[in-house]
Design an enzyme around this catalytic site. Structure first.
Site, PDB file in Angstrom:
ATOM      1  N   LEU A 250       9.200  -3.395  -3.336  1.00 46.54           N
ATOM      2  CA  LEU A 250       8.425  -3.684  -4.542  1.00 46.54           C
ATOM      3  C   LEU A 250       7.417  -2.595  -4.858  1.00 46.54           C
ATOM      4  O   LEU A 250       7.037  -2.404  -6.018  1.00 46.54           O
ATOM      5  CB  LEU A 250       7.681  -5.016  -4.379  1.00 46.54           C
ATOM      6  CG  LEU A 250       8.556  -6.264  -4.245  1.00 46.54           C
ATOM      7  CD1 LEU A 250       7.696  -7.474  -3.925  1.00 46.54           C
ATOM      8  CD2 LEU A 250       9.356  -6.506  -5.521  1.00 46.54           C
ATOM      9  N   GLY A 251       6.919  -1.907  -3.848  1.00 40.28           N
ATOM     10  CA  GLY A 251       5.911  -0.885  -4.077  1.00 40.28           C
ATOM     11  C   GLY A 251       5.425  -0.296  -2.778  1.00 40.28           C
ATOM     12  O   GLY A 251       5.879  -0.651  -1.686  1.00 40.28           O
ATOM     13  N   GLN A 252       4.488   0.648  -2.903  1.00 39.48           N
ATOM     14  CA  GLN A 252       3.952   1.358  -1.754  1.00 39.48           C
ATOM     15  C   GLN A 252       2.456   1.518  -1.932  1.00 39.48           C
ATOM     16  O   GLN A 252       1.985   1.959  -2.974  1.00 39.48           O
ATOM     17  CB  GLN A 252       4.607   2.748  -1.623  1.00 39.48           C
ATOM     18  CG  GLN A 252       4.080   3.600  -0.503  1.00 39.48           C
ATOM     19  CD  GLN A 252       4.713   3.263   0.838  1.00 39.48           C
ATOM     20  OE1 GLN A 252       5.872   2.870   0.896  1.00 39.48           O
ATOM     21  NE2 GLN A 252       3.946   3.416   1.902  1.00 39.48           N
ATOM     22  N   GLY A 253       1.678   1.122  -0.931  1.00 39.71           N
ATOM     23  CA  GLY A 253       0.238   1.301  -0.956  1.00 39.71           C
ATOM     24  C   GLY A 253      -0.231   2.033   0.272  1.00 39.71           C
ATOM     25  O   GLY A 253       0.577   2.474   1.113  1.00 39.71           O
TER      26      GLY A 253
ATOM     27  N   ASP B 246     -12.415  -3.940  -3.394  1.00 39.51           N
ATOM     28  CA  ASP B 246     -11.344  -3.071  -3.896  1.00 39.51           C
ATOM     29  C   ASP B 246     -10.624  -3.727  -5.073  1.00 39.51           C
ATOM     30  O   ASP B 246      -9.393  -3.800  -5.108  1.00 39.51           O
ATOM     31  CB  ASP B 246     -10.353  -2.752  -2.777  1.00 39.51           C
ATOM     32  CG  ASP B 246      -9.478  -1.541  -3.124  1.00 39.51           C
ATOM     33  OD1 ASP B 246      -9.903  -0.721  -3.965  1.00 39.51           O
ATOM     34  OD2 ASP B 246      -8.381  -1.419  -2.567  1.00 39.51           O
TER      35      ASP B 246
ATOM     36  N   PHE C  48      -1.634   0.817   2.716  1.00 38.58           N
ATOM     37  CA  PHE C  48      -1.305  -0.022   3.865  1.00 38.58           C
ATOM     38  C   PHE C  48       0.123   0.251   4.335  1.00 38.58           C
ATOM     39  O   PHE C  48       0.419   0.321   5.520  1.00 38.58           O
ATOM     40  CB  PHE C  48      -1.460  -1.482   3.452  1.00 38.58           C
ATOM     41  CG  PHE C  48      -1.150  -2.486   4.531  1.00 38.58           C
ATOM     42  CD1 PHE C  48      -2.173  -3.052   5.264  1.00 38.58           C
ATOM     43  CD2 PHE C  48       0.153  -2.870   4.798  1.00 38.58           C
ATOM     44  CE1 PHE C  48      -1.905  -3.981   6.257  1.00 38.58           C
ATOM     45  CE2 PHE C  48       0.435  -3.791   5.782  1.00 38.58           C
ATOM     46  CZ  PHE C  48      -0.589  -4.344   6.513  1.00 38.58           C
ATOM     47  N   GLY C  49       1.018   0.405   3.369  1.00 36.34           N
ATOM     48  CA  GLY C  49       2.430   0.584   3.663  1.00 36.34           C
ATOM     49  C   GLY C  49       3.270  -0.030   2.566  1.00 36.34           C
ATOM     50  O   GLY C  49       2.756  -0.475   1.541  1.00 36.34           O
ATOM     51  N   PRO C  50       4.583  -0.104   2.744  1.00 34.91           N
ATOM     52  CA  PRO C  50       5.467  -0.643   1.708  1.00 34.91           C
ATOM     53  C   PRO C  50       5.414  -2.168   1.644  1.00 34.91           C
ATOM     54  O   PRO C  50       5.054  -2.844   2.606  1.00 34.91           O
ATOM     55  CB  PRO C  50       6.859  -0.171   2.159  1.00 34.91           C
ATOM     56  CG  PRO C  50       6.745  -0.048   3.647  1.00 34.91           C
ATOM     57  CD  PRO C  50       5.336   0.403   3.926  1.00 34.91           C
ATOM     58  N   VAL C  51       5.785  -2.695   0.469  1.00 36.97           N
ATOM     59  CA  VAL C  51       5.875  -4.134   0.241  1.00 36.97           C
ATOM     60  C   VAL C  51       7.303  -4.446  -0.190  1.00 36.97           C
ATOM     61  O   VAL C  51       7.847  -3.787  -1.092  1.00 36.97           O
ATOM     62  CB  VAL C  51       4.879  -4.610  -0.827  1.00 36.97           C
ATOM     63  CG1 VAL C  51       4.979  -6.122  -1.012  1.00 36.97           C
ATOM     64  CG2 VAL C  51       3.459  -4.228  -0.437  1.00 36.97           C
TER      65      VAL C  51
END
Length: 816
Positions: free
Chosen positions: A512-515, A631, A517-520
């Site tokens: 779904l995405g990348q932050g 945040d 923190f890491g991928p989702v």
């Protein structure tokens, strides 16, 4: 026949045709109704200046015909109806002057359906429609003196110059009464008028029972209407002479096309005609929520719409029927927890003054109903109430004076911005009980803490010995500050194999995405439930601590505007969080991606703004923990199928103590463009730093641009600076996203920009609390505080925050 005689006959013939035309109702308009000139359907009686029309109409979805008055600019806005309980069944109706001089409405069978019914009317009377909207019956032989007027017999609408009041001598009351439904003007369930009391108030009644109350009149405003505190006089004037009278001011300084209408559901709605947009604009309405409905919380109950549940007992009181109260039925109210000392003294015929009753102060209140007023000075108001055992509360209000209550305290509401101080009488023993309770807690808690610590030490020792014997490690996640250990028993634990199957072994198609923190990943469990799996990246420099912190925070909170945590996984060096799946992804996609722009109209965006605000309010005030998110940004706002927002990503959140207002950190982490200046530079954060981020978020939602965007028009200005510049120039059109900019939304968007600018003030103390923000967003307050210049107006100023000050470093300023 001579030409002159022929012309005279022609003139007489024309006049006869015209008179017939009027009487038959074939012509469009007339200016009066006389004994020789009637009004037939579909004829029109017009006021001299053409402001109002009187004639026949049929409501929406109805074939019945009624005689009514409406605005010339808006034929659908009917302000008065004559035969509201006796409709005409066809178009044979006629308005005429009857033989006894009354103005009447008759059907084709000459049956009178409505009459002015004045016994002293004159045979040669005339009916006229004035430019005030008043339909009057006058004696034209006696200086056009008024015999009867519709203003004394209103329908469901108050217009300027109309008087609503009650004659204290006769008890006669002029009030408005709602329609039965939008298509039936018959008398409905609700009425509005002045209440009979020593202090003027406006009531809406449902049948014979109060449904809404304005609060007392202080000479300038009704103190129970929150919006009036931010306006000048509120558009009302109350005069006390022989009768309590509610006046609406004339056109001077106000739009002359202004109405106060009581709709069929019992809501009073103030609106004015916007000539530019050719539409009615609602400026205020009531009641807007359950707390504004009369007596929602019963006697001695207080209502706060920003709390859940909304009702609570006043201090010193407890629910009368606790089981009903806990089920949300609060109308039975509350009763005293302990008897008043004065009652005990009177009963025992004693005079123990050492334990006399006390008063507890409640601030920002809508004062109760049934107040009694006296001329007592402010410094004597308390002692007067204290000396009367029947007096259970008092208040002193400028413009009213000393107010006291001897009956049940009913219809109390807690405001957030304005209101009055209310002093509640409680027994001295009630105060002693609080003190004894605190002492008792101390006596109990200290031994319990010592015993618990002793037990924990013993368990740790035993656990260590078992670990050495068996080689098994206790699964424990420790929070960042090492003060709040989180055990896996507090959060459901998912098996790694289960998550691999749900995500097709974390296939890229499910990403779904990348932050930071890491991928989702998106996944589906065996029972069909869709989930979002947040997987800690081994390469992440910030993920481990944020993972630990997020488990601690999100496992302890639950709200409809916060993303829900299903559980976590700590297995085979993997650390994952499992959330509810949000099908619309994050807010930034719909704001900034070209392919999705235009999907969010203004209604959806306002709902998102309000929802995020309510989520923050829960974190700051209503949850069992006080949490600062730190945040807040569009990528951390997830949307469900109905575009309802949910705040996510609590990796940087911090838990505050109940008595803690702010904290400092040496590790400043956040996202470029959203951090408050005191946090970015000094490492100091509080509720107000979240409010700052919220203000930036609102400006992004309105503009459709990122806070870090450069503006072609003014490339040196930040998002905040550009909004501030256009605010001062009173030209916000270029700032507002063109997808939501239209005349019907412009005023509400402008209000939201003003609130956002208040949220991004440079100094934290100048920013409102999130509870005040929600009040400003959801009420029709017409006068808001003026914002000062916000922080970070120049784009280079934000870059300059990347420095070191007092050994506090700015780190991790990239998007997560």
């Amino acid at each position: 026949m001579t030409n002159s005689r022929r012309n005279m006959l022609h003139f007489v013939h024309v006049m006869l045709v015209i008179l017939h035309c009027f009487n038959a109702g074939f012509c469009t308009e007339i200016d009066s109704i006389t004994s020789t000139q009637s009004l037939r359907d579909p004829g029109i009686l017009s006021s001299p200046g053409g402001v109002y029309k009187l004639g026949f109409f049929s409501p929406l979805n109805s074939t019945n015909r009624y005689v009514g008055i409406w605005y010339n600019v808006s034929a659908t806005t009917v302000i008065w109806v004559a035969n509201r309980d006796k409709p005409l069944r066809d178009s044979s109706g006629v308005v005429k002057i009857s033989g006894d001089g009354n103005v009447v409405v008759m059907n084709g069978e000459e049956e009178i359906l409505w009459s002015s019914n004045v016994s002293s009317s004159q045979v040669d009377s005339i009916a006229l429609l004035q430019d005030s909207g008043n339909f009057v019956l006058v004696d034209h032989l006696n200086n056009m003196s008024t015999i009867w007027q519709s203003f004394e017999h209103p329908s469901d609408t108050i217009v300027l110059k109309m008087i609503i009041g009650e004659n204290t001598r006769t008890g006669e009351r002029v009030k408005i009464e709602s329609w039965r439904s939008p298509w039936d003007p018959n008398f409905g369930n609700f009425s509005l008028g002045m209440g009979s009391a020593s202090i003027p108030q406006v009531y809406i009644w449902k049948g014979s029972h109060p449904y809404w109350r304005s609060g007392q009149w202080n000479g300038q405003i009704f103190i129970g209407v929150l919006e009036m505190y931010g306006t000048t006089r509120g558009g009302f004037r109350v005069e006390n002479n022989s009768e309590d009278t509610l006046y609406f001011p004339g056109p001077s300084g106000f739009n002359s096309l202004m109405t106060f209408a009581l709709d069929w559901k019992g809501h009073v709605i103030q609106s004015y005609w916007d000539e530019n947009e050719k539409d009615w604009k609602i400026t205020w309405s009531a009641p807007k929520n359950d707390c504004e409905v009369y007596g929602t919380c019963g006697p001695f109950g207080s209502c706060n719409n920003l709390q859940s549940p909304i009702c609570s007992c006043l201090k010193g009181f407890e629910p009368k029927y606790r089981e009903e109260w806990e089920k949300g039925n609060w109308t039975s109210g509350c009763v005293r927890s302990r008897a008043l000392q004065c009652e005990v003294n009177n009963k025992n015929n004693s005079g123990d003054s050492s334990k006399e009753d006390r008063f507890l102060k409640m601030e920002l209140m809508k004062l109760p109903d049934f107040a009694e007023r006296s001329n007592t000075r402010e410094d004597q108001c308390r002692s007067q109430c204290l000396g009367n055992c029947s007096c259970i509360a008092y208040a002193f209000v400028s413009g009213i004076g000393c107010m006291s209550w001897t009956n049940n305290l009913i219809d109390i509401q807690q405001f957030q911005l304005w209101g009055e101080d209310l002093y509640i009488r409680v027994a001295h023993s009630e105060l002693d009980m609080h003190t004894d309770h605190q002492k008792g807690i101390t006596k109990i808690v200290i031994p319990v803490i010592i015993g618990t610590l002793t037990l924990c030490v013993c368990l740790i020792i035993c656990s260590s010995r078992m670990t050495r014997r068996t080689g098994v490690k206790t699964k424990e996640v420790v929070s960042v500050d090492n003060k709040n250990p989180v055990h896996m028993e507090e959060v459901p634990v998912f098996n790694l194999d289960l998550l691999e199957n749900a995500t097709s072994r974390f296939h890229e198609d499910n990403k779904l995405g990348q932050g930071g923190f890491g991928p989702v990943y998106r996944g589906k469990l065996e029972d069909g439930k869709e989930i979002a799996v947040k997987r800690l990246s081994k390469a992440s420099g910030q993920g481990l601590e944020e993972f630990m912190n997020e488990v601690l925070v999100i496992s302890k909170v639950q709200h409809k505007n916060l993303v829900r945590l299903y559980g976590c996984c700590v297995d085979k060096e993997e650390k994952m969080l499992i959330y509810e799946y949000m099908p619309k992804n994050s807010l930034d996609v719909f704001l900034f991606d070209e392919g999705h722009q235009g999907i969010l109209d203004w209604r959806k965006r306002f709902t998102i703004i309000e929802g995020v605000g309510r989520g923050l309010l829960y974190l700051h005030r209503d949850s069992r923990l006080k949490i600062i998110h730190r945040d807040l940004k569009p990528s951390n706002i997830l949307l469900d199928n109905n575009f309802n927002p949910k705040i996510s990503d609590f990796g940087m959140a911090r838990i505050f103590g109940s008595d803690q207002d702010q904290a400092n950190t040496r590790r400043v982490v956040g996202t470029y463009g959203y951090m408050a200046p005191e946090y970015a530079i000094q490492g100091r954060f509080s509720e107000k730093s979240d409010v700052f981020s919220f203000g930036v978020l609102v400006l992004e939602i309105i503009s459709g641009r990122r806070s870090t965007s450069s503006w072609i028009e003014m490339p040196s200005l930040s998002l905040l600076g550009y909004a501030w510049k256009l605010w001062n120039e009173e030209d916000l059109s270029t700032f507002i996203d063109p997808f939501i900019l239209n005349p019907s939304t412009k005023m509400e968007i402008r209000k939201c920009i003003q609130i956002a600018l208040l949220c991004v003030q440079e100094f934290a103390e100048d920013r409102p609390s999130i509870s005040s923000v929600l009040v400003m967003l959801t009420s029709e307050i017409s006068s808001l505080p003026a914002p000062l210049q916000p922080a970070f107006t120049q784009r280079h100023e934000i870059r300059e925050t990347k420095c070191t000050l007092n050994n506090i470093s700015i780190t991790n300023l990239t998007g997560r």
